[in-house]
Design a protein around this motif. Sequence first.
Motif, PDB file in Angstrom:
ATOM      1  N   THR A 144       0.947  -1.122  -0.001  1.00  0.00           N
ATOM      2  CA  THR A 144      -0.084   0.166  -0.081  1.00  0.00           C
ATOM      3  C   THR A 144       0.881   1.245   0.085  1.00  0.00           C
ATOM      4  O   THR A 144       1.735   1.418   0.929  1.00  0.00           O
ATOM      5  CB  THR A 144      -0.968  -0.061   1.271  1.00  0.00           C
ATOM      6  N   VAL A 166      -6.760   4.032   2.221  1.00  0.00           N
ATOM      7  CA  VAL A 166      -7.298   2.655   2.623  1.00  0.00           C
ATOM      8  C   VAL A 166      -8.687   2.789   2.670  1.00  0.00           C
ATOM      9  O   VAL A 166      -9.289   3.316   3.710  1.00  0.00           O
ATOM     10  CB  VAL A 166      -6.465   1.856   3.522  1.00  0.00           C
ATOM     11  N   ASP A 190      -9.744  -2.595   4.689  1.00  0.00           N
ATOM     12  CA  ASP A 190      -8.340  -3.041   5.403  1.00  0.00           C
ATOM     13  C   ASP A 190      -8.647  -4.456   5.894  1.00  0.00           C
ATOM     14  O   ASP A 190      -7.969  -5.108   6.571  1.00  0.00           O
ATOM     15  CB  ASP A 190      -7.934  -2.404   6.551  1.00  0.00           C
ATOM     16  N   LYS A 197     -10.880  -5.390   7.708  1.00  0.00           N
ATOM     17  CA  LYS A 197     -11.478  -5.583   9.149  1.00  0.00           C
ATOM     18  C   LYS A 197     -12.950  -5.157   9.307  1.00  0.00           C
ATOM     19  O   LYS A 197     -13.781  -5.620  10.069  1.00  0.00           O
ATOM     20  CB  LYS A 197     -10.543  -4.800  10.141  1.00  0.00           C
ATOM     21  N   ASN A 249     -16.053   2.508   5.866  1.00  0.00           N
ATOM     22  CA  ASN A 249     -15.890   3.451   4.998  1.00  0.00           C
ATOM     23  C   ASN A 249     -16.924   3.301   3.792  1.00  0.00           C
ATOM     24  O   ASN A 249     -16.729   3.971   2.798  1.00  0.00           O
ATOM     25  CB  ASN A 249     -14.358   3.403   4.342  1.00  0.00           C
ATOM     26  N   GLY A 301     -10.453 -11.198   6.079  1.00  0.00           N
ATOM     27  CA  GLY A 301      -9.847  -9.857   5.506  1.00  0.00           C
ATOM     28  C   GLY A 301     -10.270  -9.650   4.135  1.00  0.00           C
ATOM     29  O   GLY A 301      -9.799  -8.885   3.390  1.00  0.00           O
ATOM     30  N   ARG A 304     -11.085  -7.500  -1.682  1.00  0.00           N
ATOM     31  CA  ARG A 304      -9.988  -7.163  -0.565  1.00  0.00           C
ATOM     32  C   ARG A 304      -8.741  -6.210  -0.996  1.00  0.00           C
ATOM     33  O   ARG A 304      -9.021  -5.642  -2.129  1.00  0.00           O
ATOM     34  CB  ARG A 304      -9.195  -8.352  -0.163  1.00  0.00           C
ATOM     35  N   ASN A 305      -8.197  -5.718  -0.158  1.00  0.00           N
ATOM     36  CA  ASN A 305      -6.865  -4.771  -0.355  1.00  0.00           C
ATOM     37  C   ASN A 305      -7.199  -3.583  -1.246  1.00  0.00           C
ATOM     38  O   ASN A 305      -6.955  -3.540  -2.338  1.00  0.00           O
ATOM     39  CB  ASN A 305      -5.691  -5.459  -1.020  1.00  0.00           C
ATOM     40  N   TRP A 358      -7.503   0.169  -2.180  1.00  0.00           N
ATOM     41  CA  TRP A 358      -6.985   1.634  -1.620  1.00  0.00           C
ATOM     42  C   TRP A 358      -6.958   2.256  -3.013  1.00  0.00           C
ATOM     43  O   TRP A 358      -6.929   2.133  -4.131  1.00  0.00           O
ATOM     44  CB  TRP A 358      -5.567   1.485  -1.297  1.00  0.00           C
TER      45      TRP A 358
END
Length: 251
Positions: free
Chosen positions: A52, A58, A61, A63, A67, A84, A244-245, A247
Amino acid sequence: MKKITFICTTILAVGVFSLQAQDHRFIEENPTKPDKTEFWDPEIRVVSPGKTPSDAIVLFDGKNLDNWETVKDGSPAKWKVEDGAMTVVKGAGHISTKQKFTNYQLHIEWRSPIEPETLKSQGKGNSGIFMQGMYEVQVLNSYQNRSYRNGQAGSIYKQSAPLVNATSPMGEWNTYDIIYTAPKFTINGGIDTPAYVTVIHNGIVVQNHTKIQGTTEYIGQPKNPVHGPGPISLQDHGNPVSFRNIWIREM
């Protein structure tokens, strides 16, 4: 007298600025020394690379969905968060980021679920990523699953087919890196500069500075309503696709 002095000073300042600009252009066009074409200031901003980037926002994340919100009514997003990843819950609706964006680099990873072979074409691993909430990059299980060209993974849905099919098998993760430039509109509501998008799918370019024709429409032609910044939206198409992931880097 003060007014006249102010005007004269302004004219003089503009004249000096103009001469400086002319000298600068002259030096650039006819350099006599190497340092005349070297630019030192302002210094390039440092961004630390990595999984990242240091200047990234982000959006997920692994969790929680703090957002994100439900598109329909702005209520908290109701997709499942586990191991995740966030996964579409059929009927929970599309979700969007609470924050709005204009021009950016978006990183997002997605996985189509293991589904029966009886599901075909658009019925298999279907979802979508919407830039500014209205321009869709298609998510679909396109691995050994033929569909219409401008509707498979990596397409600008119903507009531009991907250059190649780079989709991973069912149950494996895919990566999209999306570079997006928002449209600009004239004062009369017309298109000044259209939106453009580049999509890199699993490290392979599948959209190369592609012009977006307008909004994503399932039936009919794209539309071009005047708008400002918009969210990143993810589609609930009824298939339990995971993400996932996520950003974003504003540009």
